[in-house]
Design an enzyme around this catalytic site. Structure first.
Site, PDB file in Angstrom:
ATOM      1  N   GLU A  60       4.395   3.474   0.885  1.00 35.49           N
ATOM      2  CA  GLU A  60       3.618   3.643   1.963  1.00 35.49           C
ATOM      3  C   GLU A  60       4.174   4.431   3.160  1.00 35.49           C
ATOM      4  O   GLU A  60       3.320   5.231   3.755  1.00 35.49           O
ATOM      5  CB  GLU A  60       3.067   2.047   2.662  1.00 35.49           C
ATOM      6  N   HIS A 129      -0.932 -11.257   3.300  1.00 35.22           N
ATOM      7  CA  HIS A 129      -2.298 -10.843   2.858  1.00 35.22           C
ATOM      8  C   HIS A 129      -3.233 -11.031   3.969  1.00 35.22           C
ATOM      9  O   HIS A 129      -4.585 -11.171   3.789  1.00 35.22           O
ATOM     10  CB  HIS A 129      -2.717 -10.980   1.621  1.00 35.22           C
TER      11      HIS A 129
HETATM   12  C1  LIG Z   1       4.083  -2.662  -0.743  1.00 37.62           C
HETATM   13  C2  LIG Z   1       2.848  -3.031  -1.334  1.00 37.62           C
HETATM   14  N1  LIG Z   1       1.944  -2.260  -1.695  1.00 37.62           N
HETATM   15  C3  LIG Z   1       0.763  -2.362  -2.469  1.00 37.62           C
HETATM   16  C4  LIG Z   1       0.473  -3.822  -2.769  1.00 37.62           C
HETATM   17  C5  LIG Z   1      -0.690  -3.813  -3.502  1.00 37.62           C
HETATM   18  N2  LIG Z   1      -0.344  -4.340  -4.955  1.00 37.62           N
HETATM   19  C6  LIG Z   1      -0.143  -5.724  -5.125  1.00 37.62           C
HETATM   20  S1  LIG Z   1       0.403  -5.955  -6.719  1.00 37.62           S
HETATM   21  C7  LIG Z   1       0.373  -4.280  -7.004  1.00 37.62           C
HETATM   22  C8  LIG Z   1       1.130  -3.750  -8.326  1.00 37.62           C
HETATM   23  C9  LIG Z   1       2.446  -3.852  -8.567  1.00 37.62           C
HETATM   24  O1  LIG Z   1       2.610  -3.493  -9.625  1.00 37.62           O
HETATM   25  P1  LIG Z   1       4.194  -3.719 -10.509  1.00 37.62           P
HETATM   26  O2  LIG Z   1       5.132  -3.868  -9.611  1.00 37.62           O
HETATM   27  O3  LIG Z   1       4.232  -3.011 -11.735  1.00 37.62           O
HETATM   28  O4  LIG Z   1       3.835  -5.366 -11.021  1.00 37.62           O
HETATM   29  P2  LIG Z   1       2.753  -6.082 -11.968  1.00 37.62           P
HETATM   30  O5  LIG Z   1       1.632  -6.588 -11.034  1.00 37.62           O
HETATM   31  O6  LIG Z   1       2.466  -5.043 -12.946  1.00 37.62           O
HETATM   32  O7  LIG Z   1       3.299  -7.176 -12.496  1.00 37.62           O
HETATM   33  C10 LIG Z   1       0.102  -3.656  -5.803  1.00 37.62           C
HETATM   34  C11 LIG Z   1       0.134  -2.168  -5.586  1.00 37.62           C
HETATM   35  C12 LIG Z   1       1.452  -4.700  -2.272  1.00 37.62           C
HETATM   36  N3  LIG Z   1       1.339  -6.178  -2.878  1.00 37.62           N
HETATM   37  N4  LIG Z   1       2.538  -4.456  -1.583  1.00 37.62           N
END
Ligand SMILES: Cc1ncc(C[n+]2csc(CCOP(=O)(O)OP(=O)(O)O)c2C)c(N)n1
Ligand SMILES: Cc1ncc(C[n+]2csc(CCOP(=O)(O)OP(=O)(O)O)c2C)c(N)n1
Ligand SMILES: [Mg+2]
Ligand SMILES: [Mg+2]
Lengths: 347, 321, 347, 321
Positions: A60, A129
Site C-alpha cells: 500500500e 476492517h
Molecule cells: C495490508 C493488507 N492489504 C490487503 C488486505 C486484503 N487481503 C486480505 S487477505 C489478502 C491476501 C493475502 O494473501 P496471503 O498472504 O497469500 O494469504 P492467504 O489468504 O493466501 O492465506 C488480501 C490482499 C489485507 N488484509 N491487508
C-alpha cells in the site's frame, strides 16, 4: 431516467472518464479480478486493457507513492482499496508526500490522484476492517475528501474527483453499494464542496456523513410519522472543502442540530462540523448540538455488540426526542436496516 | 575536444559547481540568512555528477534531503538554488521548500524528499508512466544506505522488478544513517547478493570515481531504456561533514577520522580535475571554467540576497492544485 | 527545589523508571547515539546497556509492531521518534494493531507501550518535519495521548505513562526542551487525564495544547499589563482521556473561550474540545469559541511564511481583543518567542 | 507406542481436529449463527499442524485471519474456539474477535491478525523479549505468500537477522493472495535465494507432507533456540476453498481445478492417516481417536450454542488495559 445502483454509478463514472481520457489508469489489490471490488470495476480491464487497469502486489505504501510518481509524469491514477483500514499503511505517502508535494516543490506539478476506499460495516468484520478515517484525510491541507451517499452523487462526484488536479480521497460505504437512484446517462460533474439537502424540514437539522444519512432519513420518516416532527437531513458529501454555510443556514432555521457521523465521535469529523456550526449559529441554536457516532471502542465482531457499537436510526430518534423534549416513540413496530435488511433505495 | 574529453569536462563542471556552491554555503551560513537545515553533499558529489552526466536533461530524477549536489548536477543552475536557500520569490519554490525539497521539473528534477525511502516508489510510478506514454526516458531515484532499512524500499524494488519499468535506483552508500553505521542496521552482509534475486540489473562500485560512475550509469541507463529492466546501482562514498550542518564531526567517535583522510586523499573533485588536465586541458583552461562557475555562484548569491521575500499571501497559494 | 529543563525531566523520569523496573527497554533511531535525541536519552545506554537501550534500523512500521510483540512477552517498551512525522509510517501498527490488540483478542494481555515523539517547529524544517498529529492518536479508542508542557509534568506524566498498562503516545514540543521548572528529585506520578490551570483568571479562558500554552501565557501577561484582562490559561496536558470538566468549569466562570491548539485547526483536536465545551457551557458562553492553530497549508520553510503559518501570542491577543471588544494593543514594544528568542522558563 | 509413533499420532490428531472443525463449520455455517467471515484453512492444515507439533506449548505463535488450523493445532482445544465463532461469552474473546482474531495466550497462541504481514514484527519483538528474559522459547509467525509483498515483511526479516533473536517465520505458500497469483505480484523467481542473503537459516519444502514439516520445524526450532539465529520456512500448500467462505471456487478461472485434484490426491490428512496405520495403529484405534475428536467437537458446538451472548456493557470493557 434510469436507475442505477451506487456501485454501477461509480463504475459508470470511471468507465466514461477512462473512455474520454487515456491518461487515466486504475489499479489496486484485486481491481481486475473476477470480484471486481464488489463489482465497481467491472469491464474496465476488458475495455482498457492491463496497462490501464491492473492488480498490484500487497504494498500500500509504495503503490501510493507510485500513484504520485505516475501523476507527476502526466497520468491520472485511481488507486482503489477494498477497505480503508489498509490505507493506514500508506499514511506516509498520503500525508507526508501526496498532500504537500506540489506545494513544497513550488507548484510546478499537478497531482490528479483519486484514492477510492471502501468503508463501513461488513458482517462481523471486526476492528481491522471497519474504520472510516475520513477525519484523518480531511485534517491534512492539500487533500480533498468526499463521501457520496447517493448513486447520482457517486457518479457526479467521482467524475469531478477524477478531473480535479488535486488529490481526492473518496470513501464509499459498503452498505450503500446496493442503493439505487436516478442517474443521468451522460457524463456530468457534481461539484465538490457543496452539501445537499436530502430531506427538507423545519424542526431540527440532522447532518449526516455517508451511511448515516440513510439512518437519518429513516429517523426523519419515523419522527414525522409518529410526532409530526419535520427533520431536515443534510448530507455533507464533501468534508474538505466543507460547506459549513449550508449547514448553518439549516440550523439557523431549525434551531436544533444533530450530527450523525459514520465514525468514532471523539476527535472525529463531527467535532469540526459542530464547532463551525456553533460559531455560525451561536444565536439561533436553542440547545447544544448532539453528536452521534460509533461507540468509543474497537469494533467487536458478534452481532449483539456490533449493534451496540453502531448508531442507527433509533439512536438518532432518541437524540431528537431528547433534544426536542418529546416522549419516546415506541419503535417495536418499526423496521431498521441491518446486514440482512438492506437499504436498496431509491432515494 | 574529443567526446571523452567533453564528458570529462562536463563531469568536472558538475562536480565543481556542487563543491563550490557548498563551499559558499559553508562560508555564508554563519550570516544566518539561509535559514534552512543543510544536509551537505560534501564529499559525495561524484554520484549525482556521474549519474546525471549519463542522463538526459528530461530524464526525471528524485533525490533526498541531501539534495545539493544532485540538484546542481542535474540542473547545472544555481540561481534558483541559492534564491531558494535564501527563501526568496526567485527560488525554486518561492521560499517554501528550503534545502530539503528542491525541484526543477523543467530540468528533469522532480523533487527532493525528507522522509527516508519515500522517493523510490515515486520513481517507479514515473517509470510506469514513461513506459505507458512510450517516452524515451528513464526515471531515477537517489537515496542513502539508510533507505534500505525501510519496507518501502523493498516494496519499490519488487514492484519495479514485477512491472519491468525504466527506473534506476541509485544507492549513495556512505555507510551511515545519521550516526548509525550500517552494521548496526543491516541483517545481511552483502545486499547485492540479495538484490540479484530480483528481476533487475545490479551494479556496484566500491569507490566514488566520477568517471567510473558515469560509465556504469551510462551502461545501465542505456540498457534500462532499451529493455525496461530496472537497474540498481550501489556506489560507495563518504560524507565529509556532519549529518546535518556545515561542520566536521570527527570528535564524536562514531566514525574514524582515518577513513575520512583516506577518502579525501582520493577526493573525486580533485581526481577529475587531474584527469581533465591529463586529457589535455591546460591549467588555464581549467581555471577559466572554474572561474566561470565561481562567477555564476557569486552572481547567484548576490541576486538571491537582493531578491524579495515572498509576501504573506503566498502562504495559502498552491495548497490545492 | 531544583530546577530541571523539560529535557532533563524526561530523561530523569525514564532513568528512574528503568532503574526500578528491568522490564523497561528503550529504543528508536538515534536513541543511543551521541546526540541522544536532543539530550533526552543521555546516560541510558551507559547505565542500562545495549540490551535495554538500543538503536534500530529505519523501520518505523516493524519497530512499532516489535514494541507490541515485546510488550506481549512482558516487557515495557519505550519507542522514541525524533519527529512525529515518521510515525505516519507506523500508523498501521499503532491504529490497526496496538490500540485494539488486547481488546480484540479477549483482554488477556497488557500492552504497556510508551511512544515518545517530538513535535513542532524546528528552523525552516518544512512540511515533512513539523506535524503534530495528536488528533490522529486521540481519535483511536485504546490509545492514551499526553502532551506535557512543563518540566514537572513531563517527569510525572512520563512516569505515569511508563507505568500505565495501556499504550500511551507522548508528544514533546521541541521548543519546550529548554524550559525549566521546579522538579522533585524523587519519582512521582502525575495522573493522566487531568487538565492544569497554568494561570488563573476570570475574564476569558485560553485552552492550550503543548507549546501553545507558552504563547497563551505570554498573551495573558500582555493582556493584563495593557488592558487589565485576566485570562485563565488551561493546559489540557492529556487529550485522551480529556478533562473537559475542568475546561468547562473555567468557561462557566469567564464566559469566553479561546482554544489554542498546536496543530492545523481544521478537523483537529480543537474541534473536539470546542464541541464539548459548547455542550457543557451552552448557557454560560457569551460569544462563540475562537480556535487558533496553524494555517491551512503545508508548513513552508522561509521564516516570513513560517511566521505567518504559526500562531503565537499575538494571534491569541488579537482574538481576545476581538472577542472582548477591546481596542488593539500596540505590540511593537513587546517581545515574542522565536527560534532565536527562546522561552526558557521557569514556569 | 514408540516415540516416532506418538509424534505421528499427535500430528494426526492436530490435523484431524482442524479438518473436522472446518467440516463442522461448513455444515453449520448456513444456519447463519456463526456470523463471522471465515477464511478456511481447508487443505492447508498440515503446516500449522507440523510446526505446532514441533513447538512447545509455551512457544508463542502469531497467525493470520486464516486462523483455524493454527489455532486448533496449537491449542488442541475447540470449545472456546466454537464459542468465539458463535460470539459467546465462553469464547476466546467473549465474542469480540470472531474468526479473525483468535488468541489463547495460555497455550502460546498470541493472536491472529487480519492486516497482511502485520504479525511478523510482533513475533520479532516477542523473540527479543524471550532472549532478553532468557526464556527457553522460540516465537513463531505464520503468514501467507502475500505477506512477502509488504514492506513490513522485509523490515521484520532484517530486524530479526540483525538482532539474532529466536524467531521462526513460517510462510504458508499457497501461491495466491485472494485471486492474484504470486506471478502477478512478485518481481523475483525464487525468494529463497533472496532470503539466503540475510543472516537467517532458510528451509523450503515443495509439498505439505505433515511429517516432513514436523521434521523441518523440529530441526529449525532446535537450532533457533540454541543459536538465536532466526529461521525462515517456506512450505507449499494449496487452499481447497475460496479465499473467504466455505465454498469451492474453481469456476472462476483464476486457478486450475487440475491443480486442486493433484493436491487433493495427496491430501495431508489422508496421508498422515495412512502413515499411522502403517506405523502399526489399528483401524479401530484410529477410528477411536477420530471419534473422540468428533465428540469433542459436537460437545463444543452444543456448548457454544447454549452459551450466553455477551451483555451490552461488554462493549466498552477492555478498551483501555
Ligand atoms: C495490508 C493488507 N492489504 C490487503 C488486505 C486484503 N487481503 C486480505 S487477505 C489478502 C491476501 C493475502 O494473501 P496471503 O498472504 O497469500 O494469504 P492467504 O489468504 O493466501 O492465506 C488480501 C490482499 C489485507 N488484509 N491487508
Ligand atoms: C522515515 C524516516 N525515518 C527517520 C528519519 C530521520 N533521518 C533523517 S536522515 C536519516 C538517515 C538516513 O541515512 P541514509 O539514508 O543513509 O542517508 P544519508 O543521510 O547517509 O545520506 C534519518 C534516520 C527520516 N527522515 N525518515
Ligand atoms: Mg547513509
Ligand atoms: Mg496466499
Amino acid at each position: 431516467m434510469r436507475e442505477l445502483t451506487y456501485c454501477e454509478a461509480i463504475n459508470e463514472a470511471i468507465d466514461q472518464e477512462m473512455a474520454r481520457d487515456e491518461s487515466i489508469i486504475i489499479f489496486g489489490i484485486g481491481v481486475p479480478d473476477h470480484k471486481k471490488i464488489f463489482g465497481s470495476t467491472v469491464n474496465l480491464l476488458e475495455k482498457y486493457g492491463p496497462s490501464r487497469c491492473f492488480d498490484t502486489p500487497l504494498a500500500e505504501e509504495a503503490m501510493t507513492g507510485f500513484a504520485l510518481g505516475a501523476a507527476l509524469q502526466g497520468l491520472k491514477p485511481i488507486h482503489v482499496h477494498i477497505r480503508v483500514d489498509f490505507l493506514l499503511l500508506a499514511m506516509n505517502q498520503l500525508v507526508n508526500m501526496i498532500s504537500s508535494y506540489n506545494y513544497t516543490t513550488g507548484s510546478h506539478f499537478k497531482t490528479p490522484i483519486l484514492i477510492r476506499a471502501i468503508i463501513g460495516r461488513g458482517w462481523g468484520q471486526g476492528s481491522q476492517h471497519s474504520k472510516s478515517l475520513h477525519s484523518y484525510f480531511a485534517h491534512i491541507p492539500g487533500l480533498k475528501v468526499i463521501l457520496p451517499t447517493t448513486a447520482s452523487d457517486a457518479k457526479g462526484m467521482i467524475t469531478s474527483a477524477i478531473r480535479d488536479d488535486s488529490p481526492v480521497v473518496c470513501l464509499e460505504h459498503r452498505w450503500l453499494y446496493w442503493a439505487t437512484d436516478k442517474v443521468l446517462e451522460e457524463t456530468y460533474e457534481t461539484p465538490i464542496g457543496i452539501a445537499k439537502v436530502l430531506r427538507e424540514g423545519s424542526d431540527i437539522t440532522i447532518v449526516g456523513t455517508s451511511w448515516m444519512n440513510i439512518e437519518a432519513l429513516r429517523a426523519a420518516e419515523i419522527l414525522f410519522k409518529h410526532r409530526g416532527v419535520k427533520a431536515e437531513v443534510i448530507d455533507v458529501r464533501s468534508l474538505y472543502p466543507l460547506d459549513a454555510d449550508s449547514i448553518a443556514r439549516s440550523v439557523a432555521k431549525t434551531g436544533f442540530c444533530i450530527i450523525a457521523d459514520n465514525d468514532w465521535t471523539s476527535y472525529g469529523a463531527g467535532g469540526e462540523i459542530a464547532a463551525l456550526t456553533y460559531e455560525k449559529c451561536f444565536d439561533s441554536l436553542k440547545k447544544p448540538i448532539r453528536r452521534v457516532g460509533f461507540a468509543h471502542a474497537p469494533c467487536p465482531t458478534v452481532r449483539c455488540l456490533e449493534n451496540e457499537f453502531y448508531p442507527n436510526a433509533e439512536t438518532i430518534i432518541r437524540e431528537c426526542e431528547s433534544i426536542l423534549d418529546l416522549e419516546p416513540i415506541s419503535l417495536s413496530d418499526e423496521l431498521f436496516y441491518s446486514h440482512e435488511r438492506r437499504f436498496k433505495g431509491p432515494f | 575536444m574529443s567526446m571523452a574529453n567533453t564528458v570529462g569536462v562536463e563531469l568536472y563542471q558538475r562536480l565543481y559547481l556542487a563543491r563550490k556552491c557548498e563551499d559558499t554555503i559553508i562560508k555564508l551560513y554563519p550570516e544566518d540568512e539561509m535559514r534552512s537545515p543543510m544536509h551537505m553533499s560534501y564529499g559525495q558529489e561524484s554520484i549525482p555528477a556521474g549519474v546525471c552526466q549519463a542522463l538526459k536533461s528530461e530524464d526525471p530524477i528524485y533525490t533526498t534531503y541531501r539534495s545539493h549536489a544532485a540538484y546542481l548536477a542535474k540542473t547545472m543552475e544555481c540561481r534558483k538554488f541559492f534564491a531558494e536557500l535564501y527563501g526568496k520569490t526567485t527560488g525554486t519554490a518561492r521560499g517554501k521548500s528550503g534545502s530539503m525539497h528542491l525541484a526543477l521539473p523543467t530540468k528533469g528534477h522532480y523533487g527532493a524528499t525528507a522522509i527516508v525511502a519515500s522517493n523510490l516508489p515515486l520513481a517507479v510510478g514515473t517509470a510506469y508512466a514513461i513506459k505507458y506514454r512510450k517516452q524515451p526516458l528513464v526515471a531515477c531515484a537517489f537515496f542513502g544506505d539508510g533507505a534500505m532499512d525501510e519496507g518501502s524500499f523493498w516494496e519499490s524494488i519488487n514492484i519495479a522488478a514485477l512491472q519491468q519499468v525504466p527506473v534506476m535506483f541509485i544507492c549513495e552508500d556512505n555507510g551511515y544513517a545519521v550516526h548509525t553505521s550500517k552494521h548496526a542496521r543491516q541483517g545481511f552482509k552483502d545486499v547485492m547478493s540479495i538484490l540479484k534475486g530480483f528481476e533487475i540489473d545490479v551494479y556496484q562500485l566500491d569507490n566514488d570515481d566520477p568517471l567510473r560512475i558515469y560509465q556504469i550509469a551510462s551502461e545501465a541507463s542505456l540498457k534500462c531504456r532499451k529493455t525496461f529492466r530496472p537497474a540498481f546501482l550501489k556506489i560507495s562514498c563518504y560524507r565529509y561533514l556532519e549529518h546535518v550542518g556545515i561542520n566536521q564531526d570527527f570528535g564524536e567517535n562514531y566514525r574514524d577520522k582515518s577513513k575520512f583522510d583516506d577518502w579525501q586523499s582520493r577526493d573525486s573533485v580533485a581526481i577529475q580535475r587531474e584527469r581533465i588536465l591529463e586529457d589535455g586541458l591546460s591549467v588555464k583552461e581549467v581555471e577559466s571554467l572554474e572561474r566561470k562557475i565561481e562567477v555564476e555562484i557569486e552572481e547567484a548569491v548576490a541576486a538571491a540576497k537582493e531578491a524579495p521575500e515572498p509576501s504573506n499571501n503566498e502562504l495559502l497559494k498552491g495548497v490545492l492544485t
